[in-house]
Design an enzyme around this catalytic site. Structure first.
Site, PDB file in Angstrom:
ATOM      1  N   TRP A  19       0.826  -1.211   0.000  1.00  0.00           N
ATOM      2  CA  TRP A  19       0.000   0.000   0.000  1.00  0.00           C
ATOM      3  C   TRP A  19       0.858   1.258   0.000  1.00  0.00           C
ATOM      4  O   TRP A  19       0.517   2.252  -0.658  1.00  0.00           O
ATOM      5  CB  TRP A  19      -0.985  -0.026   1.159  1.00  0.00           C
ATOM      6  CG  TRP A  19      -2.024  -1.067   0.917  1.00  0.00           C
ATOM      7  CD1 TRP A  19      -2.190  -2.245   1.575  1.00  0.00           C
ATOM      8  CD2 TRP A  19      -3.004  -1.068  -0.135  1.00  0.00           C
ATOM      9  NE1 TRP A  19      -3.219  -2.965   1.022  1.00  0.00           N
ATOM     10  CE2 TRP A  19      -3.742  -2.267  -0.025  1.00  0.00           C
ATOM     11  CE3 TRP A  19      -3.338  -0.162  -1.141  1.00  0.00           C
ATOM     12  CZ2 TRP A  19      -4.779  -2.583  -0.900  1.00  0.00           C
ATOM     13  CZ3 TRP A  19      -4.382  -0.480  -2.008  1.00  0.00           C
ATOM     14  CH2 TRP A  19      -5.089  -1.673  -1.884  1.00  0.00           C
ATOM     15  N   ASP A  57      -1.786   6.690   6.530  1.00  0.00           N
ATOM     16  CA  ASP A  57      -2.839   5.796   6.060  1.00  0.00           C
ATOM     17  C   ASP A  57      -3.134   4.819   7.196  1.00  0.00           C
ATOM     18  O   ASP A  57      -2.336   3.940   7.505  1.00  0.00           O
ATOM     19  CB  ASP A  57      -2.360   5.053   4.810  1.00  0.00           C
ATOM     20  CG  ASP A  57      -3.381   4.066   4.266  1.00  0.00           C
ATOM     21  OD1 ASP A  57      -4.417   3.846   4.922  1.00  0.00           O
ATOM     22  OD2 ASP A  57      -3.124   3.496   3.187  1.00  0.00           O
ATOM     23  N   LYS A 100     -12.981  -1.769   6.910  1.00  0.00           N
ATOM     24  CA  LYS A 100     -12.270  -2.665   7.809  1.00  0.00           C
ATOM     25  C   LYS A 100     -12.773  -2.491   9.246  1.00  0.00           C
ATOM     26  O   LYS A 100     -13.311  -3.420   9.831  1.00  0.00           O
ATOM     27  CB  LYS A 100     -10.771  -2.429   7.697  1.00  0.00           C
ATOM     28  CG  LYS A 100     -10.260  -2.631   6.261  1.00  0.00           C
ATOM     29  CD  LYS A 100      -8.821  -2.277   6.090  1.00  0.00           C
ATOM     30  CE  LYS A 100      -8.407  -2.217   4.625  1.00  0.00           C
ATOM     31  NZ  LYS A 100      -8.607  -3.463   3.877  1.00  0.00           N
TER      32      LYS A 100
END
Length: 367
Positions: free
Chosen positions: A102, A178, A202
């Site tokens: 990511w 993030d 999530k």
């Protein structure tokens, strides 16, 4: 109806009480005769939903008054583009800590848009099994901000500290994080960050919503050509309603915030539960001669636990038997292989106990 234990990395499990309440309110929200999905986002009823959600999130995370909270579309990946558009309007470079897939995608998007990029530290050389330490981080002299991924969902690599973001001359720059797979899993000190962002699917709610928490002094610095829908200032001024927001996802996120506050007792209680779940699974892996996890112990994720079997020829058998046992979505990401159990907030302790019992039994039968 039987609900199984869902270990998916995202879209992930949602708390059963939240789903039950949404079911109760689905056709008729508080006697209005319509669903939240059918409600105008500018109606007093939806504005009240939105305001309560933001208030509850601010309370959970103790967000200071000089931060704005945005409820946006596009997923966390859109922030890979929106961040440099908003934070590099006055020049400088985007600095990154590269700790996995990511982070790599965030770096690639900034480069794709033509912005100057500097990798201030990387764990690539060690195979992304240990995060860079503070002393290994070297920002560029023109750094405008430092971006890092607190928890790499795919690799299961998590920071065990909050990095300091300082240029070589000692001056500080905003820290951007993030937190897609770790937000709301425990308390954080929001004041240490310039921007925090997280996809909802999530620990927050369903896919389609992204949270952005941005310090007010970082608003209004976007490049002139930045589209209005990408401009943090425009979005903040409009209460995240420049256009129609993802209303049902926003509503469900608000229910999750209430669940965390009232059913769980806040983020410290949630952190204790998550620590117990992760500890139980890692202990089972470490005590086994059949399963293994490659991540350095201080950087093991409490949210995403990858593991491999000693004999990879048994992978498909493991997954098939796990599915039959009601243990779903344990297949590892295609780029890593093996298995991965995501232990987000809504995954109950009983689910982890069931997984550990299954793994122990599978090892005895197949190991």
């Amino acid at each position: 109806m039987t609900r199984h234990y869902n270990f998916c990395a995202g879209p992930a499990a949602l708390p059963t009480p939240v789903l039950e309440r949404a079911r109760e309110e689905l056709l008729d929200y508080q006697g209005l005769g319509l669903s939240v999905m059918e409600m105008s986002h500018r109606s007093p009823e939806f504005v009240a939903i939105a305001e309560r959600a933001e208030s509850d999130l601010r309370e959970l995370l103790a967000i200071p008054d000089d931060y704005r909270v945005l409820f946006l579309q596009g997923g966390a990946s859109l922030q890979f583009a929106m961040l440099p558009m908003n934070l590099l309007g006055s020049g400088g470079s985007a600095n990154f800590l590269h700790t996995g897939i990511w982070a790599k995608k965030a770096i690639a998007e900034a480069k794709h848009l033509g912005y100057p990029v500097h990798v201030a530290a990387s764990s690539e050389a060690n195979g992304h099994v240990r995060v860079p330490r503070q002393e290994e981080i070297a920002l560029s002299p023109d750094a405008a901000y430092l971006h890092y991924t607190a928890n790499e969902t795919i690799g299961g690599l998590a920071f065990d500290y909050v990095p300091q973001a300082r240029r070589p001359d000692g001056s500080e720059v905003p820290l951007v994080c993030d937190m897609s797979s770790s937000i709301l899993s425990g308390p954080i000190d929001v004041s240490r960050f310039g921007v925090i962002y997280a996809g909802a699917q999530k620990n927050v709610g369903p896919a389609g919503l992204t949270l952005v928490i941005v310090r007010e002094d970082l608003l209004g610095t976007a490049a002139p050509a930045t589209p209005t829908l990408f401009d943090y200032r425009a979005l903040a001024d409009a209460g995240s309603m420049v256009n129609t927001p993802p209303t049902f996802a926003w509503y469900l996120a608000g229910l999750v915030f209430q669940w965390l506050k009232h059913d769980i007792g806040g983020l410290e209680a949630m952190a204790a539960i998550n620590g117990g779940k992760a500890g139980a699974l890692y202990s089972a892996i470490d005590a086994s001669g059949f399963y293994s996890n490659p991540i350095a112990v201080p950087n093991r994720s409490s949210m995403n636990v990858p593991f491999v079997l000693a004999d990879e020829r048994l992978n498909e058998t493991f997954l098939a038997e796990a599915d039959r046992a009601g243990l779903l979505n344990l297949k590892g990401h295609r780029s890593v292989g093996g298995m991965r159990a995501s232990l987000y907030n809504a995954v109950p302790e009983a689910g982890v106990d069931a997984l550990v019992d299954f793994m122990t039994d599978f090892e005895h039968r197949r190991g």
